[in-house]
Write a protein that holds these residues in place. Structure first.
Motif, PDB file in Angstrom:
ATOM      1  N   ARG A 164      32.374  39.730  37.346  1.00 62.90           N
ATOM      2  CA  ARG A 164      33.188  38.649  37.951  1.00 62.90           C
ATOM      3  C   ARG A 164      33.873  39.121  39.227  1.00 62.90           C
ATOM      4  NH1 ARG A 164      38.184  38.369  33.550  1.00 62.90           N
ATOM      5  NH2 ARG A 164      38.233  40.590  33.118  1.00 62.90           N
ATOM      6  N   SER A 165      33.172  39.985  39.998  1.00 61.56           N
ATOM      7  CA  SER A 165      33.775  40.464  41.248  1.00 61.56           C
ATOM      8  C   SER A 165      33.785  39.352  42.285  1.00 61.56           C
ATOM      9  CB  SER A 165      33.006  41.671  41.784  1.00 61.56           C
ATOM     10  OG  SER A 165      31.743  41.257  42.260  1.00 61.56           O
ATOM     11  N   SER A 188      33.970  42.457  31.195  1.00 61.32           N
ATOM     12  CA  SER A 188      34.178  43.553  30.235  1.00 61.32           C
ATOM     13  C   SER A 188      34.903  43.098  28.967  1.00 61.32           C
ATOM     14  CB  SER A 188      34.961  44.692  30.895  1.00 61.32           C
ATOM     15  OG  SER A 188      36.255  44.264  31.228  1.00 61.32           O
ATOM     16  N   MET A 231      23.359  48.676  41.481  1.00 57.56           N
ATOM     17  CA  MET A 231      22.796  49.770  42.286  1.00 57.56           C
ATOM     18  C   MET A 231      23.408  51.051  41.751  1.00 57.56           C
ATOM     19  SD  MET A 231      21.848  48.460  45.999  1.00 57.56           S
ATOM     20  CE  MET A 231      23.117  49.196  46.855  1.00 57.56           C
ATOM     21  N   THR A 266      20.153  41.213  50.409  1.00 51.52           N
ATOM     22  CA  THR A 266      21.542  41.174  50.869  1.00 51.52           C
ATOM     23  C   THR A 266      21.604  41.410  52.385  1.00 51.52           C
ATOM     24  OG1 THR A 266      22.306  41.973  48.733  1.00 51.52           O
ATOM     25  CG2 THR A 266      23.810  42.280  50.567  1.00 51.52           C
TER      26      THR A 266
HETATM   27  P1  NAP Z   1      32.706  45.532  40.276  1.00 53.53           P
HETATM   28  O1  NAP Z   1      33.676  44.908  41.191  1.00 53.53           O
HETATM   29  O2  NAP Z   1      32.943  46.892  39.745  1.00 53.53           O
HETATM   30  O3  NAP Z   1      32.493  44.541  39.033  1.00 53.53           O
HETATM   31  C1  NAP Z   1      31.800  44.932  37.901  1.00 53.53           C
HETATM   32  C2  NAP Z   1      31.910  43.827  36.890  1.00 53.53           C
HETATM   33  O4  NAP Z   1      31.249  44.255  35.714  1.00 53.53           O
HETATM   34  C3  NAP Z   1      33.360  43.505  36.494  1.00 53.53           C
HETATM   35  O5  NAP Z   1      33.580  42.121  36.547  1.00 53.53           O
HETATM   36  C4  NAP Z   1      33.465  44.048  35.075  1.00 53.53           C
HETATM   37  O6  NAP Z   1      34.320  43.280  34.231  1.00 53.53           O
HETATM   38  C5  NAP Z   1      32.024  43.903  34.587  1.00 53.53           C
HETATM   39  N1  NAP Z   1      31.793  44.803  33.464  1.00 53.53           N
HETATM   40  C6  NAP Z   1      32.096  46.115  33.373  1.00 53.53           C
HETATM   41  N2  NAP Z   1      31.766  46.582  32.151  1.00 53.53           N
HETATM   42  C7  NAP Z   1      31.248  45.529  31.471  1.00 53.53           C
HETATM   43  C8  NAP Z   1      30.750  45.363  30.162  1.00 53.53           C
HETATM   44  N3  NAP Z   1      30.716  46.377  29.295  1.00 53.53           N
HETATM   45  N4  NAP Z   1      30.301  44.135  29.794  1.00 53.53           N
HETATM   46  C9  NAP Z   1      30.338  43.108  30.637  1.00 53.53           C
HETATM   47  N5  NAP Z   1      30.808  43.207  31.910  1.00 53.53           N
HETATM   48  C10 NAP Z   1      31.260  44.401  32.310  1.00 53.53           C
HETATM   49  O7  NAP Z   1      31.249  45.606  40.897  1.00 53.53           O
HETATM   50  P2  NAP Z   1      30.494  44.737  42.043  1.00 53.53           P
HETATM   51  O8  NAP Z   1      31.057  45.072  43.346  1.00 53.53           O
HETATM   52  O9  NAP Z   1      30.371  43.312  41.629  1.00 53.53           O
HETATM   53  O10 NAP Z   1      29.068  45.430  41.924  1.00 53.53           O
HETATM   54  C11 NAP Z   1      28.355  45.471  40.716  1.00 53.53           C
HETATM   55  C12 NAP Z   1      27.084  46.276  40.907  1.00 53.53           C
HETATM   56  O11 NAP Z   1      26.283  45.637  41.896  1.00 53.53           O
HETATM   57  C13 NAP Z   1      27.289  47.708  41.427  1.00 53.53           C
HETATM   58  O12 NAP Z   1      26.264  48.529  40.916  1.00 53.53           O
HETATM   59  C14 NAP Z   1      27.117  47.567  42.922  1.00 53.53           C
HETATM   60  O13 NAP Z   1      26.703  48.774  43.537  1.00 53.53           O
HETATM   61  C15 NAP Z   1      26.027  46.546  42.974  1.00 53.53           C
HETATM   62  N6  NAP Z   1      25.972  45.762  44.194  1.00 53.53           N
HETATM   63  C16 NAP Z   1      24.751  45.595  44.725  1.00 53.53           C
HETATM   64  C17 NAP Z   1      24.601  44.834  45.841  1.00 53.53           C
HETATM   65  C18 NAP Z   1      23.228  44.656  46.387  1.00 53.53           C
HETATM   66  O14 NAP Z   1      23.082  44.256  47.514  1.00 53.53           O
HETATM   67  N7  NAP Z   1      22.200  44.909  45.581  1.00 53.53           N
HETATM   68  C19 NAP Z   1      25.709  44.244  46.455  1.00 53.53           C
HETATM   69  C20 NAP Z   1      26.961  44.399  45.859  1.00 53.53           C
HETATM   70  C21 NAP Z   1      27.076  45.151  44.716  1.00 53.53           C
HETATM   71  P3  NAP Z   1      35.924  43.201  34.450  1.00 53.53           P
HETATM   72  O15 NAP Z   1      36.118  42.246  35.592  1.00 53.53           O
HETATM   73  O16 NAP Z   1      36.426  42.676  33.166  1.00 53.53           O
HETATM   74  O17 NAP Z   1      36.376  44.590  34.773  1.00 53.53           O
END
Ligand code: NAP
Length: 284
Positions: A164-165, A188, A231, A266
């Motif tokens: 939910r980022s 989470s 990633m 992206t």
């Molecule tokens: P983030 O801000 O760390 O958010 C991670 C989310 O995952 C949070 O909402 C968290 O919940 C949830 N989460 C963590 N543990 C969990 C669990 N056990 N069960 C269910 N949900 C869980 O990360 P982000 O910036 O959105 O990025 C996420 C991933 O995507 C990373 O690997 C990042 O490198 C990648 N990414 C890739 C791209 C691309 O272009 N491919 C772009 C952006 C990001 P809570 O909110 O409750 O903590």
């Protein structure tokens, strides 16, 4: 047979079109990127964005700031970016170092230059389902482009978004809703995640944990579409997603690989947003 949702063919098709648009403009669009410090992953991402700018004939201007830059000096650089009429799109490469990490990055870049789509104005667009002013955040936008190109109809579908980022999960859920899907958001604190993945037509994972979802989380009848935003690095330090690709790939209808799926989409969306920013600033 499982459909691999690959970015490459789509990018090869779209970049020449963007290049064409740029060549018809009074001057090329110009992107400024602000990078604080030398975080290796950030440097790699920035280089990739620079390459794509070159490919469409846009200008790329990297401002490298020292890791220990003061808050005032950092904000002054943002001000320069916002007030310089020769810059059409810009963003701060995240993450910021600890001493700057409390700065609200959703309020930094002028709305008309917010090509990342992280700003408040862009978010309001998602909520209103009206993108006339802001920009659609790049990762969710790239995923929507994949759906469109692959003729994956979202109307009436059940979509589960994990994460939910502000940059991925929340805008993704809004876009899916706007497109007519019924959306469940997990995070989470979600209880029994499996229940939500097993019952969905489309699952989008943006968690950031290596092999977080294995075959037990999905149906085995090739009915589901899986989008892996994660990633991460595996035990051999190879880039990988949240989904255990090998264990699920034959069971699903379609899946994005990591690398080669969402990541390059992206960057493509960023290029599209830059061209759009310049078009708007030219009054087109
Ligand atoms: P983030 O801000 O760390 O958010 C991670 C989310 O995952 C949070 O909402 C968290 O919940 C949830 N989460 C963590 N543990 C969990 C669990 N056990 N069960 C269910 N949900 C869980 O990360 P982000 O910036 O959105 O990025 C996420 C991933 O995507 C990373 O690997 C990042 O490198 C990648 N990414 C890739 C791209 C691309 O272009 N491919 C772009 C952006 C990001 P809570 O909110 O409750 O903590």
């Amino acid at each position: 047979m499982t459909n691999l949702l690959l970015a490459k063919p789509l990018i090869e098709d779209t970049l020449p079109k963007l290049k064409d648009l740029c060549s018809q403009m009074s001057s090329p669009p110009k992107m400024r990127v602000i990078l604080v410090g030398e975080n290796q992953a950030s440097v790699t991402y920035v280089k990739h964005k620079e390459k794509q700018c070159e490919k469409i004939g846009a200008l790329f201007d990297l401002v490298k700031l020292p890791l220990d830059i003061s808050r005032d000096d950092f904000l002054q650089e943002i001000e320069k970016l916002n007030s310089d009429n020769s810059i059409h799109g810009g963003f701060v490469q995240l993450p910021l170092p600890k001493h700057l990490s409390d700065i609200d990055t959703t309020e930094l870049i002028a709305p008309e230059k917010d090509v990342d789509g992280f700003g408040v104005e862009s978010f309001i667009g998602l909520i209103k389902n009206n993108y006339e002013r802001g920009f659609i955040p790049c990762t969710p936008k790239g995923i929507m482009t994949l759906f469109e190109t692959e003729n994956i109809d979202l109307t009436g579908k059940k979509a589960t978004v994990i994460g939910r980022s502000l940059i991925v999960g929340k805008p993704m859920a809004l876009l899916l809703q706007n497109a007519g899907a019924t959306v469940t958001m997990c995070h989470s604190r979600t209880r029994n995640l499996k229940e939500h993945t097993l019952s969905a037509d489309i699952i989008i994972s943006a968690v950031g944990k290596t092999k977080f979802l294995n075959a037990d989380y999905f149906q085995k009848d090739q009915s589901q579409v899986l989008i892996d935003v994660g990633m991460n690095r595996d035990e051999e330090n190879k880039l990988c997603g949240d989904i255990d690709f090998e264990s699920v790939k034959d069971n699903v209808k379609a899946i994005t690989p990591v690398p080669g799926g969402v990541g390059p989409m992206t960057v493509l969306s960023l290029m599209e947003n830059l061209v759009l920013a310049k078009q708007r600033q030219e009054g087109k």
